[in-house]
Design a protein around this motif. Structure first.
Motif, PDB file in Angstrom:
ATOM      1  N   LYS A  77       0.810  -1.224   0.000  1.00 48.46           N
ATOM      2  CA  LYS A  77       0.000   0.000   0.000  1.00 48.46           C
ATOM      3  C   LYS A  77       0.845   1.278   0.000  1.00 48.46           C
ATOM      4  O   LYS A  77       0.417   2.297  -0.522  1.00 48.46           O
ATOM      5  N   ARG A 100      -5.156  -5.303  -5.617  1.00 51.96           N
ATOM      6  CA  ARG A 100      -6.103  -4.613  -4.721  1.00 51.96           C
ATOM      7  C   ARG A 100      -5.672  -3.166  -4.477  1.00 51.96           C
ATOM      8  O   ARG A 100      -6.465  -2.230  -4.574  1.00 51.96           O
ATOM      9  N   GLN A 101      -4.384  -2.975  -4.188  1.00 52.46           N
ATOM     10  CA  GLN A 101      -3.899  -1.621  -3.890  1.00 52.46           C
ATOM     11  C   GLN A 101      -3.879  -0.749  -5.154  1.00 52.46           C
ATOM     12  O   GLN A 101      -4.113   0.460  -5.088  1.00 52.46           O
ATOM     13  N   GLU A 103      -5.994  -0.957  -7.578  1.00 50.00           N
ATOM     14  CA  GLU A 103      -7.383  -0.592  -7.809  1.00 50.00           C
ATOM     15  C   GLU A 103      -7.774   0.601  -6.933  1.00 50.00           C
ATOM     16  O   GLU A 103      -8.393   1.554  -7.400  1.00 50.00           O
ATOM     17  N   LYS A 104      -7.360   0.546  -5.648  1.00 52.42           N
ATOM     18  CA  LYS A 104      -7.635   1.656  -4.735  1.00 52.42           C
ATOM     19  C   LYS A 104      -7.043   2.958  -5.234  1.00 52.42           C
ATOM     20  O   LYS A 104      -7.566   4.036  -4.976  1.00 52.42           O
ATOM     21  N   ASN A 105      -5.906   2.862  -5.903  1.00 48.90           N
ATOM     22  CA  ASN A 105      -5.230   4.055  -6.407  1.00 48.90           C
ATOM     23  C   ASN A 105      -5.599   4.378  -7.841  1.00 48.90           C
ATOM     24  O   ASN A 105      -4.986   5.250  -8.456  1.00 48.90           O
ATOM     25  N   ASN A 106      -6.560   3.607  -8.337  1.00 45.64           N
ATOM     26  CA  ASN A 106      -7.043   3.887  -9.673  1.00 45.64           C
ATOM     27  C   ASN A 106      -5.966   3.813 -10.734  1.00 45.64           C
ATOM     28  O   ASN A 106      -5.900   4.645 -11.628  1.00 45.64           O
TER      29      ASN A 106
END
Ligand SMILES: *Cc1c(COP(=O)(O)O)cnc(C)c1O
Length: 224
Positions: A77, A100-101, A103-106
């Motif tokens: 992350k 996953r990370q 995706e969170k950061n686009n």
């Protein structure tokens, strides 16, 4: 310590077109990195998450940061917002966490699978069989539109620490074979990076088809 500019120019001319030089700056100062940056260099490699985060904050934003160390899942992350390429992926779980990370950061994060070809026991990485399994899985996931925020762009490996250049040659040549095998299975446009070769063995790596070398001590001097 300052940068060995002569060595930098010489190595660059030896690499030629299509080969990326990652300047490995672990344990080196901000001013060393800035010096190489001012010569136009943009690709830098670091091994430690904490050190990389601090340097990233203090240095220009257009640096392409390569993470070349062993990455723990709970640290992904911290790198996810900015890292350019993660060289050391050796498990599906790590790939999932990167996805996953990302995706969170686009964003879509680029990775290399680390392959263990050296004789030393301590080094991380997949063996040939694990790689082929992983490559087949990746092909499947892509078809299923899973892991959409992570791209596997190639392989990374380290040869044994030895003076025996024929052993090093054998290991790099094996890595190139695995790379070619994986290319035919993964069949993604971007599976095209073969990261191998450091200060002591990059010439052998180049002979065996490396297109990304990771060089530290020749540029920045020995580390403590
Ligand atoms: C430290 C390191 C390098 C650079 O090593 P040098 O011998 O200083 O060129 C390259 N790759 C990895 C994975 C490293 O940890």
């Amino acid at each position: 310590m300052t940068v060995n500019i002569e060595a930098y120019e010489r190595i660059r001319s030896e690499l030629g077109e299509g080969v990326t030089l990652v300047a490995v700056s672990k344990k080196k100062s901000i001013s060393d990195i800035q010096e190489l940056y001012d010569l136009g260099h943009r690709d830098f490699g670091e091994n430690y998450v904490q050190e990389l985060i601090q340097k990233q904050l203090l240095l220009p934003n257009d640096i392409k940061w390569h993470f070349i160390g062993h990455l723990q899942r709970n640290k992904v992350k911290y790198l996810a917002p900015f890292v350019h390429l993660i060289h050391g992926v050796d498990s599906y779980q790590l790939l999932e966490e990167i996805n996953r990370q990302a995706e969170k950061n686009n964003r879509i994060m680029n990775t290399l699978l680390q392959i263990h070809v050296a004789t030393e026991e301590t080094k991380f990485g997949l063996d040939g069989t694990e790689l082929i399994t992983m490559a087949k899985d990746l092909h499947k996931y892509k078809l299923l539109n899973q892991l959409e925020n992570v791209t596997v762009c190639g392989l990374m490996g380290m040869a044994s620490q030895t003076e025996d250049s024929s052993l090093i040659n054998k290991e790099f040549s094996y890595l190139k074979t695995l790379f070619d095998d994986a290319t035919t299975i993964i069949r993604q446009g971007c599976f095209n990076i073969l990261s191998m070769g450091m200060s002591s063995d990059y010439k052998i790596a180049l002979k065996n088809g490396s297109n990304m070398v990771r060089i530290g001590s020749l540029l920045f001097g020995e580390r403590n």
